[in-house]
Design an enzyme around this catalytic site. Structure first.
Site, PDB file in Angstrom:
ATOM      1  N   CYS A 169       0.851  -1.038  -0.179  1.00  0.00           N
ATOM      2  CA  CYS A 169       0.020   0.242  -0.034  1.00  0.00           C
ATOM      3  C   CYS A 169       0.892   1.243   0.045  1.00  0.00           C
ATOM      4  O   CYS A 169       0.144   2.284  -0.160  1.00  0.00           O
ATOM      5  CB  CYS A 169      -1.097  -0.136   1.175  1.00  0.00           C
ATOM      6  N   HIS A 173      -2.588   8.036   6.192  1.00  0.00           N
ATOM      7  CA  HIS A 173      -2.731   7.005   5.839  1.00  0.00           C
ATOM      8  C   HIS A 173      -4.054   6.273   6.078  1.00  0.00           C
ATOM      9  O   HIS A 173      -4.858   5.945   5.269  1.00  0.00           O
ATOM     10  CB  HIS A 173      -1.525   5.804   6.133  1.00  0.00           C
ATOM     11  N   HIS A 231      -9.673   1.513   0.826  1.00  0.00           N
ATOM     12  CA  HIS A 231      -8.388   1.496   0.774  1.00  0.00           C
ATOM     13  C   HIS A 231      -7.793   1.156  -0.393  1.00  0.00           C
ATOM     14  O   HIS A 231      -8.171   0.068  -1.238  1.00  0.00           O
ATOM     15  CB  HIS A 231      -7.732   0.650   1.701  1.00  0.00           C
TER      16      HIS A 231
END
Lengths: 383, 382
Positions: B141, B272, B309
């Protein structure tokens, strides 16, 4: 691309191949096959049950690393973590890998293109086998991401420098080397472990057989491999003095659709890829400040097909007088097709020859995705 | 040397341009919908932040993330007044899962797939020319922020004049199923830094930016949108999936050092913020520790609350949204943030509605599985 004059020293390395665990058997194979460029015969080694593919014999993650902490490792991760440890040990720069604080700022760059494929395919198979696919074991979760090998290596040895996984087919390792050059020059890390891994499993062999867009290719044996190299910028420090050096690495792309066909009409030397490869080699030598005549050893890939092998040789011959070489070998004749690990196997072969007669050695690769790549290494004074 | 972004493209579940994604974020519009790509009965989770572009409702198809990648690269080049294929350029693609959904669909339905296409290189070269140098960074990620860092290196070292950095990821059945299994309870939405958060939900997205030296942009009369001051990188070397306070601090400190700035200079943090118990607690603790008395003066936004996400694309999506925040003087809110977790109580979260404030310097956090961290610092073009 142009990386200015910048070299890296090889502090240590290890390599796992179809010849076995560790670099010694590989080194013997390179030495014994160095003159066998025309032979298309793979060494006589015991094959797995998989047709046309082969694993590192007797490698078992738990045997190599122990049972503690390895329960969820897939084979790709086990190979990577094992090779990282062996390369660190070979570098002899750490008194004890488990306690030496100097290890913290090591970076890791791992090159692989199929690392997590087995785990993903296992999962999707379970969608049919299991009533509900979420019944799969979540402990295997990390294995479905491709950077599992690099990150588990960092965890295992406490390597806190930058950590990356690069995927790009046969020339992946060359891209990894270029990234390492940049990170060392811009001081992201003082030392970087750069390597590559390709696992062979039933899923991966199946995928390569059906999805390599290569039905007309006379593709060599698909083979498992993993290698890691401990690199440090050439800074005059005690630990890198006298070590072998990578002087330059270059990756470029020149796709030529006709090279996908064995019936290509154009002469290999007129192919866009042959011209591109010769330019790539010239730029690599220029960066390394080496003249073509200085090269006395070449390790080529062999192109993966008869046509690409011809194109590759044509590209080399435009720059290097192959008749004057001490030796030229084809890595796929020796290691099989190790896909993303090809460049790492070639670097292992170059180092082997530096230990022998070669002062400067060159590796050259053509990938099935149009990549052309080369690297130049120089023998260190330390023997 | 000043390195800047001269063009950007973005595609998410809530829009297909920097302007409309940003506007939808500012209007609290979420892309969360009932899943349409997989058979619902087989999964714990029933929803995701998917891009709604399948040709047939309920029928998944291969090559979607490749399609998005090419679209955002084209948009970014157009935005930068560059014609695709008009000049040789380097491309860095950051991704967590590559084109693995196509591999799954080949495995289960025998849909089209090609091994050499899994890393997007072939497709990008078809768009930009067969000599385009494409490197695919598969760093979970944090992948696209790692790509931004490597692109910054390539330009600063004089290796390239123009580098296109992109990130993209579609939802794979394996990751969706495993995440559903990993969440102890089923989340109703992704709610970063919320006390009642229940976990992460996947999203789909892609983003691309064109990076070049300011002098190079000036010479071709292109307008810089923002400066990229630097990208910090680190690895936790701690746990496969759980974040680590020290590792994240190292990445942020490295970013500040490389950007010649300090916590005193940061006006905006694009967090994040994944909505997991572990990430949000650790990230909030790190920000509280590093920013100390300044926490009240730094706006914090967590846009995964509306995009989901987006894996490897998420860092660069944060970069593009930070660029829009600088351009418009607005910071998008964090949707669903009602009761902030204790460790984040000192942070100045933008909630409910956008905050109007001038952003001079922004920090974009991206952390990935395996403990890989990459933090980017952008500066407004004066």
């Amino acid at each position: 691309m142009n990386i200015n004059n910048s070299t890296v020293s090889i502090l240590g390395w290890d390599l796992f191949s179809l010849y076995g665990i560790g670099k010694n058997d590989f080194i013997d194979a390179i030495k014994n096959n160095a003159q066998s460029e025309s032979e298309d015969i793979l060494p006589s080694v015991e094959k797995t049950e998989l047709l046309g593919s082969i694993r590192v014999p007797e490698f078992d993650t738990r045997n190599f690393l122990g049972k503690k902490g390895t329960r969820t490792f897939d084979r790709h991760t086990g190979l990577t973590v094992s090779a990282v440890g062996s390369a660190l040990k070979d570098s002899q720069i750490l008194k004890d890998v488990s306690v030496d604080k100097n290890i913290e700022m090591f970076g890791v760059i791992n090159c692989t293109s199929t690392g997590s494929v087995s785990s993903i395919m296992e999962f999707t198979k379970d969608t049919f086998v299991e009533e509900r696919p979420y019944l799969v074991n979540p402990a295997h979760f990390p294995n479905t991401v491709l950077n599992c090998g690099a990150s588990q290596s960092a965890i295992w040895y406490k390597l806190k420098g930058p950590n990356a996984t690069i995927s790009g087919g046969h020339a992946s390792f060359y891209s990894g080397l270029n990234t390492a050059f940049r990170w060392l020059r811009n001081e992201y890390a003082k030392r970087i472990l750069v390597g590559a891994v390709e696992e062979v499993s039933e899923h991966i062999a199946n995928m390569h057989t059906h999805l390599r867009n290569a039905s007309k290719y006379d593709r060599p044996l698909l083979a498992e491999a993993c290698a890691m190299f401990v690199l440090q910028g050439t800074d005059g420090s005690e630990e890198e003095k006298g070590k072998h050096k990578i002087l330059a690495s270059e990756v470029e792309f020149y796709f030529d659709p006709q090279n996908k066909s064995e019936e290509a009409k154009e002469e290999p030397e007129n192919s866009v890829q042959a011209k591109g490869l010769s330019g790539c080699i010239e730029r690599c030598l220029e960066k390394a400040r080496i003249k073509p005549k200085d090269i006395n050893y070449v390790c080529r890939r062999l192109g993966g097909s008869h046509r690409l092998a011809q194109v590759e040789l044509a590209g080399i011959s435009k720059v290097i007088n192959t008749d004057a070489l001490g030796s030229m070998i084809s890595i796929e004749n020796i290691t099989g097709d190790t896909y993303s690990a090809t460049g790492a196997m070639q670097l292992g072969a170059l180092i082997t020859e530096l230990e022998g007669f070669a002062k400067y050695a060159l590796a050259v690769c053509i990938g099935s995705n149009g990549a052309v790549a080369s690297m130049v290494v120089e023998r260190g004074n330390e023997k | 040397m000043t390195i800047c972004i001269t063009g950007a493209g973005i595609l998410t579940s809530i829009g297909d341009s920097p302007e409309n994604v940003f506007e939808n974020l500012c209007n609290n519009i979420s892309g969360l919908k009932s899943i349409s790509g997989f058979t619902k009965e087989k999964f714990n989770l029933q929803s995701a932040y998917e891009i709604d572009d399948r040709k047939t409702e309920g029928k998944d198809e291969s090559g979607r993330s490749t399609r998005w990648l090419l679209r955002v690269i084209e948009d970014a080049l157009k935005n930068a007044s560059l014609e695709p294929g008009s000049r040789k350029m380097s491309v860095l693609v950051g991704t967590g899962l590559r084109e693995h959904r196509s591999l799954e669909l080949w495995n289960t339905e025998k849909q089209k797939c090609d091994v050499d296409s899994l890393d997007y290189g072939s497709a990008v070269r078809e768009l930009l020319g067969s000599e385009t140098d494409v490197t695919t960074i598969v760093n979970a990620c944090a992948a696209s922020n790692f790509g931004l860092g490597i692109a910054h290196d390539m330009i600063s070292l004089g290796e390239a004049d123009i580098v296109v950095v992109a990130g993209c990821d579609s939802i794979t059945e394996s990751m969706f199923g495993l995440l559903g299994r990993a969440n102890p309870v089923i989340p109703e939405a992704l709610r970063p830094f919320e006390k009642n958060r229940k976990g992460v939900i996947m999203g789909e997205g892609a983003a691309a930016v064109v990076l070049e030296r300011q002098s190079h942009a000036d010479a071709r009369n292109a307008s810089p949108i923002v400066k990229v001051r630097g990208v910090g990188m680190s690895c936790d070397a701690y746990h496969e999936t759980a974040p680590d306070i020290d590792g994240i601090k190292n990445a942020i400190s490295d970013a500040h050092k490389r950007s010649s700035c300090s916590v005193d200079d940061i006006d905006l943090i694009m967090a994040h913020g994944t909505g997991t118990i572990a990430n949000d607690m650790v990230e909030a603790q790190v920000l509280a520790d590093l920013f100390e008395s300044r926490t009240g003066n730094v706006a914090v936004s967590a846009i995964k609350s509306m995009t989901g996400h987006t894996s490897g694309a998420s860092g660069l999506i944060g970069v593009v949204i930070a660029m829009e925040a600088m351009r418009t003087g607005k910071v998008p809110p964090t949707l669903g943030l009602e009761d902030v977790i204790e460790s984040a109580s000192c942070l100045n979260f933008v909630k409910d509605e956008p905050l109007e404030v001038e952003i001079r310097i922004a920090q974009i956090n991206a952390f990935g599985f395996g403990g890989v961290n990459a933090v980017a610092i952008l500066e407004q073009v004066s």
